[in-house]
Design an enzyme around this catalytic site. Structure first.
Site, PDB file in Angstrom:
ATOM      1  N   ASN A 161     -24.957 -33.062 -48.679  1.00  0.00           N
ATOM      2  CA  ASN A 161     -24.568 -33.877 -47.526  1.00  0.00           C
ATOM      3  C   ASN A 161     -25.318 -35.198 -47.646  1.00  0.00           C
ATOM      4  O   ASN A 161     -26.495 -35.281 -47.337  1.00  0.00           O
ATOM      5  CB  ASN A 161     -24.942 -33.147 -46.227  1.00  0.00           C
ATOM      6  CG  ASN A 161     -24.732 -34.019 -45.000  1.00  0.00           C
ATOM      7  OD1 ASN A 161     -24.046 -35.039 -45.057  1.00  0.00           O
ATOM      8  ND2 ASN A 161     -25.328 -33.621 -43.881  1.00  0.00           N
ATOM      9  N   LYS A 213     -24.940 -37.866 -45.960  1.00  0.00           N
ATOM     10  CA  LYS A 213     -25.083 -38.601 -44.693  1.00  0.00           C
ATOM     11  C   LYS A 213     -24.675 -40.071 -44.919  1.00  0.00           C
ATOM     12  O   LYS A 213     -23.771 -40.319 -45.722  1.00  0.00           O
ATOM     13  CB  LYS A 213     -26.501 -38.457 -44.154  1.00  0.00           C
ATOM     14  CG  LYS A 213     -26.948 -36.989 -44.159  1.00  0.00           C
ATOM     15  CD  LYS A 213     -28.215 -36.710 -43.437  1.00  0.00           C
ATOM     16  CE  LYS A 213     -28.527 -35.230 -43.525  1.00  0.00           C
ATOM     17  NZ  LYS A 213     -29.661 -34.829 -42.735  1.00  0.00           N
ATOM     18  N   HIS A 270     -22.684 -30.755 -37.008  1.00  0.00           N
ATOM     19  CA  HIS A 270     -23.987 -31.102 -37.586  1.00  0.00           C
ATOM     20  C   HIS A 270     -24.910 -31.605 -36.466  1.00  0.00           C
ATOM     21  O   HIS A 270     -24.464 -32.318 -35.562  1.00  0.00           O
ATOM     22  CB  HIS A 270     -23.819 -32.180 -38.660  1.00  0.00           C
ATOM     23  CG  HIS A 270     -25.083 -32.377 -39.436  1.00  0.00           C
ATOM     24  ND1 HIS A 270     -26.135 -33.108 -38.940  1.00  0.00           N
ATOM     25  CD2 HIS A 270     -25.487 -31.898 -40.634  1.00  0.00           C
ATOM     26  CE1 HIS A 270     -27.130 -33.071 -39.818  1.00  0.00           C
ATOM     27  NE2 HIS A 270     -26.758 -32.349 -40.850  1.00  0.00           N
ATOM     28  N   GLU A 302     -26.992 -33.899 -36.265  1.00  0.00           N
ATOM     29  CA  GLU A 302     -27.052 -35.358 -36.052  1.00  0.00           C
ATOM     30  C   GLU A 302     -25.837 -35.840 -35.252  1.00  0.00           C
ATOM     31  O   GLU A 302     -25.938 -36.793 -34.474  1.00  0.00           O
ATOM     32  CB  GLU A 302     -27.173 -36.085 -37.402  1.00  0.00           C
ATOM     33  CG  GLU A 302     -28.574 -35.890 -37.990  1.00  0.00           C
ATOM     34  CD  GLU A 302     -28.649 -35.910 -39.501  1.00  0.00           C
ATOM     35  OE1 GLU A 302     -27.696 -36.334 -40.160  1.00  0.00           O
ATOM     36  OE2 GLU A 302     -29.698 -35.474 -40.023  1.00  0.00           O
ATOM     37  N   GLU A 348     -28.966 -24.469 -39.603  1.00  0.00           N
ATOM     38  CA  GLU A 348     -29.864 -25.588 -39.857  1.00  0.00           C
ATOM     39  C   GLU A 348     -30.777 -25.791 -38.652  1.00  0.00           C
ATOM     40  O   GLU A 348     -30.378 -26.465 -37.687  1.00  0.00           O
ATOM     41  CB  GLU A 348     -29.066 -26.869 -40.082  1.00  0.00           C
ATOM     42  CG  GLU A 348     -28.100 -26.797 -41.234  1.00  0.00           C
ATOM     43  CD  GLU A 348     -27.754 -28.197 -41.745  1.00  0.00           C
ATOM     44  OE1 GLU A 348     -28.076 -28.497 -42.891  1.00  0.00           O
ATOM     45  OE2 GLU A 348     -27.184 -28.986 -40.970  1.00  0.00           O
ATOM     46  N   GLY A 388     -34.557 -33.090 -42.258  1.00  0.00           N
ATOM     47  CA  GLY A 388     -35.114 -34.399 -42.578  1.00  0.00           C
ATOM     48  C   GLY A 388     -36.589 -34.547 -42.253  1.00  0.00           C
ATOM     49  O   GLY A 388     -37.138 -35.642 -42.294  1.00  0.00           O
ATOM     50  N   SER A 441     -34.488 -29.500 -44.923  1.00  0.00           N
ATOM     51  CA  SER A 441     -35.550 -29.731 -45.918  1.00  0.00           C
ATOM     52  C   SER A 441     -35.521 -28.713 -47.053  1.00  0.00           C
ATOM     53  O   SER A 441     -36.564 -28.313 -47.584  1.00  0.00           O
ATOM     54  CB  SER A 441     -36.927 -29.770 -45.242  1.00  0.00           C
ATOM     55  OG  SER A 441     -36.980 -30.850 -44.324  1.00  0.00           O
ATOM     56  N   GLY A 490     -29.518 -32.206 -47.630  1.00  0.00           N
ATOM     57  CA  GLY A 490     -29.428 -33.608 -47.233  1.00  0.00           C
ATOM     58  C   GLY A 490     -30.238 -34.478 -48.175  1.00  0.00           C
ATOM     59  O   GLY A 490     -29.804 -34.821 -49.283  1.00  0.00           O
ATOM     60  N   GLY A 491     -31.440 -34.827 -47.765  1.00  0.00           N
ATOM     61  CA  GLY A 491     -32.282 -35.768 -48.513  1.00  0.00           C
ATOM     62  C   GLY A 491     -32.394 -35.452 -50.001  1.00  0.00           C
ATOM     63  O   GLY A 491     -32.254 -36.344 -50.849  1.00  0.00           O
TER      64      GLY A 491
END
Ligand code: PGA
Length: 251
Positions: A9, A11, A94, A96, A166, A172, A212, A233-234
């Protein structure tokens, strides 16, 4: 036996040049690995990346879709439009989107309904914020998210859906859930699916962990009995790290 999924993802990161470079680096390395690989880029490059991609392993998804079918909703993208370019998956719920764009469980349900009507598989995201975890209320919180969205879809659609647990406090932040915390919640979610639908559906549904998840912890998270891969993600922004995480999903 459920196949593992590793999903990137991105983002609101990477431009088309960076994305093309990532795809060129990742695709030859993951093509023959036995898990499923999903990629969620931003809308603006989704079609281009799908055209550019020559392999068969990576399946493409959108990070969002509208809860409406069509109409005067400037800036929105419908599930029908996504289906028309061959998108396979869409993220729904999600944290966010819930946090920054006010998406409620009811809106998330309508987005998933749009997706399934257009034969796009929702990846339904759920998970509790830190304040809830601190009071040990994570089970009730996630149960309510499921009851007010996922469980309102037509039963026939449920077996197609992918779930991502999640915990919001892990997204994050660099703070991942421990394998024990992840396993406990995944097993709980699976038990709710079994209760509401059937044991067969619960046994077959893939439940990803997100928050994470990275090359240094993916292997131990993916080793949990009820963790069927990760939504990354990251750590998915680096081609090398993402490939490593996909390798970690081999059992
Ligand atoms: P993260 O994000 O890996 O950067 O924590 C996961 C997600 O939001 O899906």
């Amino acid at each position: 036996m459920r196949t593992k999924i590793v999903a990137a993802n991105w983002k609101m990161n990477l431009d088309i040049n960076e994305a093309a470079e990532w795809l060129g680096a990742v695709s030859p390395q993951v093509e023959s690995l036995p898990c499923e690989v999903f990629l969620f880029p931003s809308f603006v490059m989704l079609g281009d990346l799908m055209d550019m991609y020559e392999g068969e392993k990576i399946l493409f998804g959108a990070q969002n879709c509208s809860d409406k079918e069509a109409g005067a909703y400037t800036g929105e993208v419908s599930a029908k439009q996504l289906a028309s370019i061959g998108v396979d998956f869409v993220l729904a719920g999600h944290s966010e989107r819930r946090q920054f764009f006010g998406e409620t469980n009811a809106v998330v349900k309508d987005k998933m309904l749009q997706a399934v009507q257009h034969e796009i598989t929702p990846v339904f995201c759920c998970g509790e914020p830190l304040t809830v975890r601190e009071k040990n209320g994570q089970r009730e919180f996630v149960k309510q998210q499921l009851e007010e969205s996922l469980f309102l879809l037509p039963p026939a659609a449920i077996s197609e859906i992918v779930i991502a647990y999640e915990p919001v406090w892990a997204i994050g932040t660099g703070l991942n859930a421990t394998p024990e915390q992840a396993q406990e919640m995944h097993a709980y979610i699976r038990s709710l699916i079994a209760e509401r639908f059937s044991k067969k559906t619960a046994d077959e549904i893939q439940i990803l962990y997100g928050g994470s998840c990275k090359a240094t912890n993916a292997r131990e998270l993916f080793a949990c009995a009820d963790v069927d891969g990760g939504l990354i993600g990251g750590a998915s922004l680096s081609a090398d790290e993402f490939v490593q995480i996909v390798r970690d999903a081999q059992q």
